[in-house]
Design a protein around this motif. Structure first.
Motif, PDB file in Angstrom:
ATOM      1  N   ALA A   1       6.120   0.091  -7.041  1.00  0.00           N
ATOM      2  CA  ALA A   1       4.691  -0.118  -7.679  1.00  0.00           C
ATOM      3  C   ALA A   1       3.782  -0.101  -6.220  1.00  0.00           C
ATOM      4  CB  ALA A   1       4.574  -1.479  -8.254  1.00  0.00           C
ATOM      5  N   VAL A   2       2.802   0.519  -6.154  1.00  0.00           N
ATOM      6  CA  VAL A   2       2.061   0.569  -5.285  1.00  0.00           C
ATOM      7  C   VAL A   2       0.495   0.529  -5.419  1.00  0.00           C
ATOM      8  CG1 VAL A   2       3.623   1.956  -3.663  1.00  0.00           C
ATOM      9  CG2 VAL A   2       1.916   3.078  -5.145  1.00  0.00           C
ATOM     10  N   LEU A   3      -0.014   0.282  -4.365  1.00  0.00           N
ATOM     11  CA  LEU A   3      -1.574   0.149  -4.307  1.00  0.00           C
ATOM     12  C   LEU A   3      -2.214   1.342  -3.429  1.00  0.00           C
ATOM     13  CD1 LEU A   3      -3.992  -1.873  -5.254  1.00  0.00           C
ATOM     14  CD2 LEU A   3      -3.662  -3.020  -3.043  1.00  0.00           C
TER      15      LEU A   3
ATOM     16  N   ARG B   1       0.747  -1.260  -0.160  1.00  0.00           N
ATOM     17  CA  ARG B   1       0.052   0.084   0.101  1.00  0.00           C
ATOM     18  C   ARG B   1       0.672   1.441  -0.151  1.00  0.00           C
ATOM     19  NH1 ARG B   1      -5.033  -1.784   0.365  1.00  0.00           N
ATOM     20  NH2 ARG B   1      -5.438   0.427  -0.322  1.00  0.00           N
ATOM     21  N   PHE B   2       0.294   2.298  -0.763  1.00  0.00           N
ATOM     22  CA  PHE B   2       1.289   3.484  -0.768  1.00  0.00           C
ATOM     23  C   PHE B   2       1.521   3.971   0.611  1.00  0.00           C
ATOM     24  CE2 PHE B   2       1.228   8.173  -0.684  1.00  0.00           C
ATOM     25  CZ  PHE B   2       2.265   8.334  -1.404  1.00  0.00           C
TER      26      PHE B   2
ATOM     27  N   SER C   1       6.711   3.510 -10.695  1.00  0.00           N
ATOM     28  CA  SER C   1       6.609   2.895 -12.311  1.00  0.00           C
ATOM     29  C   SER C   1       5.103   2.733 -12.551  1.00  0.00           C
ATOM     30  CB  SER C   1       7.444   1.934 -12.600  1.00  0.00           C
ATOM     31  OG  SER C   1       7.171   0.743 -12.104  1.00  0.00           O
ATOM     32  N   MET C   2       4.498   2.203 -11.416  1.00  0.00           N
ATOM     33  CA  MET C   2       2.872   1.765 -11.387  1.00  0.00           C
ATOM     34  C   MET C   2       2.215   2.071 -10.181  1.00  0.00           C
ATOM     35  SD  MET C   2       0.888  -1.516 -11.138  1.00  0.00           S
ATOM     36  CE  MET C   2       2.092  -3.133 -11.837  1.00  0.00           C
ATOM     37  N   ILE C   3       1.068   2.441 -10.407  1.00  0.00           N
ATOM     38  CA  ILE C   3       0.181   2.872  -9.439  1.00  0.00           C
ATOM     39  C   ILE C   3      -1.240   2.186  -9.463  1.00  0.00           C
ATOM     40  CG2 ILE C   3      -1.149   4.622  -7.902  1.00  0.00           C
ATOM     41  CD1 ILE C   3       1.220   6.732  -8.868  1.00  0.00           C
TER      42      ILE C   3
ATOM     43  N   ASN D   1       5.291  12.096  -4.727  1.00  0.00           N
ATOM     44  CA  ASN D   1       5.995  10.984  -4.888  1.00  0.00           C
ATOM     45  C   ASN D   1       5.891  10.115  -6.018  1.00  0.00           C
ATOM     46  OD1 ASN D   1       7.801  10.726  -2.441  1.00  0.00           O
ATOM     47  ND2 ASN D   1       5.530  11.048  -1.651  1.00  0.00           N
ATOM     48  N   ALA D   2       5.008  10.520  -7.047  1.00  0.00           N
ATOM     49  CA  ALA D   2       4.771   9.786  -8.080  1.00  0.00           C
ATOM     50  C   ALA D   2       5.840   9.310  -8.929  1.00  0.00           C
ATOM     51  CB  ALA D   2       3.400  10.500  -9.061  1.00  0.00           C
TER      52      ALA D   2
END
Lengths: 556, 141
Positions: B34-36, B20-21, B54-56, B49-50
């Motif tokens: 990569a986060v959820l 998780r983020f 590389s993946m959200i 922080n994006a």
């Protein structure tokens, strides 16, 4: 009025195909019930107590005669031969089948109409002053701006799943005929001290369970930034509005929780990123849209006008109708005609297919083929030459639409109530029938004068009872339908919320209580004092005393 | 679970992150990219922080929760060029709107027919709003 170009037409045509496919998949069991519920609502289709109800959009209340004729035809083919105009200027059909809706939408698309976003948690039809562009007291025509909002909000990809529905109303006159202070966003077009035209933006007004008057969030918005500012408001709301409780999900709750200043700062911060960008409206686009609202080809005043004195003398009822149902027009020789959908035999706002066809023909003959629907569930012929008024009045009688009661007690707002609605707790149509039977003396109504009676069948307040001079709210108590009275509300420029008079009243006593309230008014009023002015001056005590007072009971 | 990416069925792709983020953020030493995330997260810090990600994956807990639409739009505006993956209640009837606001990957429920879902892109071709997919309003064309 606005006419679709190839983009508008393609959008509604493709939307019909899309909805047809959604309906087909639902009927084939391929879309779960709660998913389809959201999809059909976004297209105006409710499942009511007895049948589905389809709400058709009438953008800012403006119609061409052929569109009204199409709605008459739809009511004949798919419904029971009538329709119902709502307080948000839309049209509702109460009896279509779910399966027939894609065909209805296809018929509507042929005359540049649709049901997109007439329900659901999305941006609804934008409403405005039914006298826009013609009233003598107008500062700026609201219709081009409503059209720009219509386009921007139609199938907006980001705002289709808001916390709750979102309603925008636009007013452009000193008199507010759009109830703009009880909308999620109210826009007031006005001229500032520097002589520039722009918007005052109100946010967080609304009725329902928690009635609130909107608060000013921006004093002056440059018109080119209208859409960027609205997008900022919607984005802040979409991200921050409550989603845990649908009764606390409207933007008014968010604005009240944060305070309008904090809410406004959040909007400003987001707007900083948006203004001057892609959403800034170029004047070329504003002017293109304004070009659709330049007004019809009016006759020169000497051809439009004629002396009505003889007609008034010959037809006293025509004189009464002229006084009661027509309004000043900005164009010399013309009048605005309000056609009350409030006769004794039909529910407020209801209109039969014959009346729809009849009104379409009268619009063609006397008002450049256009009509408007109003917030208080009437129709307007906006551009009638004075010389045609007598003929128009006479033809309105043929379709039972010449009742001279605009602005009077029987020109009431009324939701459909328990007779149709699955949310309602109490009947409302029985009350409008009783009121019409009891107060059938028009001279009495004229003597009472300007009064707004608004009746809702439940706390969701579709009948706007909070802003009625007299408001009536139906509730259920112990298996019985009873009614709470409020006094002193207004939806106009002096907007205020009515306050509860006292304990609720049984159904068969409602007309008695209305009579008592009016008696107090007649006894206490000063010269030219309206009902609302009197309530504000004398307060509730004399009304409470008359309705609930003990001396009456002990005297009996 | 099938994944649609860039309007095609994706056969090889990273799994949807479980991190998780909020956890990624609190663990400063984390080098996962990569986060959820969902609408309950601290959005300003997600946007700042994006660039480290590389993946959200944005979660839709329910069909009615529309916060992810605004989040995707704002991530693209913040310059995020990685994958924004829609997970959770991702039905075909909203996939076109999702793409317009900036999603480029969609995790489908097992009961969804990929061919049918793919046919939903561009179902309505006319747009009246600027959006993350670069298409401006029709009248500006």
């Amino acid at each position: 009025m606005y006419a679709y170009n190839q983009y508008d037409q393609a959008l509604v045509d493709q939307r019909v195909d899309q909805y047809r496919d959604q309906t087909r998949r639902y009927l084939a069991g391929e879309i779960p019930e709660d998913e389809f519920r959201i999809l059909r609502l976004m297209n105006g289709l409710y499942i009511q107590r007895l049948a589905p109800m389809l709400r058709v959009a009438i953008p800012y209340g403006l119609m061409k005669s052929e569109q009204l004729r199409t709605m008459a035809e739809i009511s004949r083919v798919y419904d029971k031969g009538y329709g119902h105009f709502t307080t948000r200027q839309n049209m509702q059909f109460n009896w279509p089948t779910l399966e027939s809706v894609p065909d209805i939408l296809a018929d509507l698309a042929k005359v540049q109409m649709h049901a997109i976003q007439t329900s659901g948690a999305c941006i609804r039809n934008t409403t405005t002053d039914p006298f826009a562009g013609v009233s003598a007291d107008e500062i700026e025509d609201t219709r081009p701006w409503c059209e720009l909002i219509r386009q921007w909000s139609s199938l907006h990809p980001e705002f289709a799943y808001l916390p709750r529905k979102f309603k925008i109303a636009v007013s452009g006159s000193a008199s507010d005929r759009a109830a703009s202070q009880v909308h999620d966003v109210g826009l007031h077009l006005y001229r500032n001290d520097a002589g520039e035209v722009g918007f005052e933006v109100l946010v967080g007004g609304g009725l329902g369970r928690t009635p609130v008057i909107g608060k000013t969030v921006k004093k002056f918005l440059e018109p080119q930034e209208l859409l960027s500012y609205l997008e900022a408001v919607l984005r802040v709301y979409n991200l921050n509005g409550r989603r845990d409780n649908k009764y606390k999900a409207r933007i008014k709750i968010l604005v009240n929780a944060l305070g309008v200043d904090t809410f406004g700062e959040m909007v400003e911060a987001e707007w900083e990123q948006l203004k001057g960008g892609e959403l800034r409206l170029p004047w070329s686009e504003i002017d293109r849209v304004k070009g659709f609202f330049t007004g019809p080809d009016y006759l020169a005043v000497e051809h439009a006008q004629n002396d009505l004195a003889d007609a008034f003398a010959q037809h006293p009822q025509f004189a009464t109708w002229y006084r009661q149902n027509t309004r000043d027009h900005k164009q010399d020789g013309y009048r605005i005609v309000v056609v009350a959908l409030k006769n004794q035999l039909q529910a407020p706002g209801d209109v039969s297919h014959q009346q729809m066809d009849g009104m379409a023909a009268l619009a063609d003959e006397f008002s450049f083929g256009e009509l408007r629907s109003t917030h208080d569930q009437n129709l307007v012929l906006a551009d009638v030459a004075q010389r045609d008024l007598l003929a128009l009045w006479s033809k309105l009688q043929d379709i039972d639409l010449a009742r001279a009661n605009v602005g009077t007690l029987t020109d009431m707002i009324n939701c459909p109530g328990l007779d149709f609605c699955s949310l309602a707790n109490a009947e409302t149509l029985v009350l409008s029938r009783q009121i019409n039977e009891t107060f059938d003396d028009m001279d009495y109504q004229y003597d009472i004068g300007d009064i707004q009676l608004k009746i809702s069948g439940c706390i969701n307040a579709c009948g706007h009872h909070h802003v009625g001079h007299i408001g009536v709210l139906g509730v259920e108590k112990g298996g019985k339908q009873v009614y709470q009275f409020t006094l002193g509300g207004s939806a106009n420029e002096d907007a205020s919320l009515g306050k509860t008079l006292g304990r609720s009243i049984e159904q068969d006593q409602v007309v008695v209580v209305i009579g008592q309230i009016l008696d107090v008014y007649v006894e206490l009023r000063q010269t030219d004092e309206t009902f609302l002015q009197l309530v504000r001056r004398v307060g509730f005590a004399p009304f409470k005393e008359r309705v609930y007072g003990t001396h009456q009971r002990s005297a009996a | 679970m099938a994944l649609i990416k860039d309007q095609q069925l994706s056969l090889e792709h990273a799994a949807t992150p479980e991190l998780r983020f909020a956890d990624w953020l609190s663990d400063g030493s984390n080098n996962a990219d990569a986060v959820l995330a969902n609408g309950d997260d601290d959005l300003p810090s997600l946007f700042t922080n994006a660039s480290k990600l590389s993946m959200i994956a944005l979660e839709f807990d329910t069909f009615a929760d529309g916060r992810g639409f605004s989040m995707a739009r704002m991530l693209r505006r913040a310059g995020f060029q990685g994958e924004i993956r829609a997970v959770g209640d991702v039905a075909m009837d909203r996939i076109d709107f999702m793409q317009r606001v900036g999603f480029n990957a969609f995790e489908l429920r097992d009961d969804q027919d990929v061919t049918q879902v793919l046919s939903k892109f561009g179902e309505v071709t006319v747009h009246f709003q600027p959006s993350a997919d670069g298409n401006g309003p029709a009248y500006m064309a």
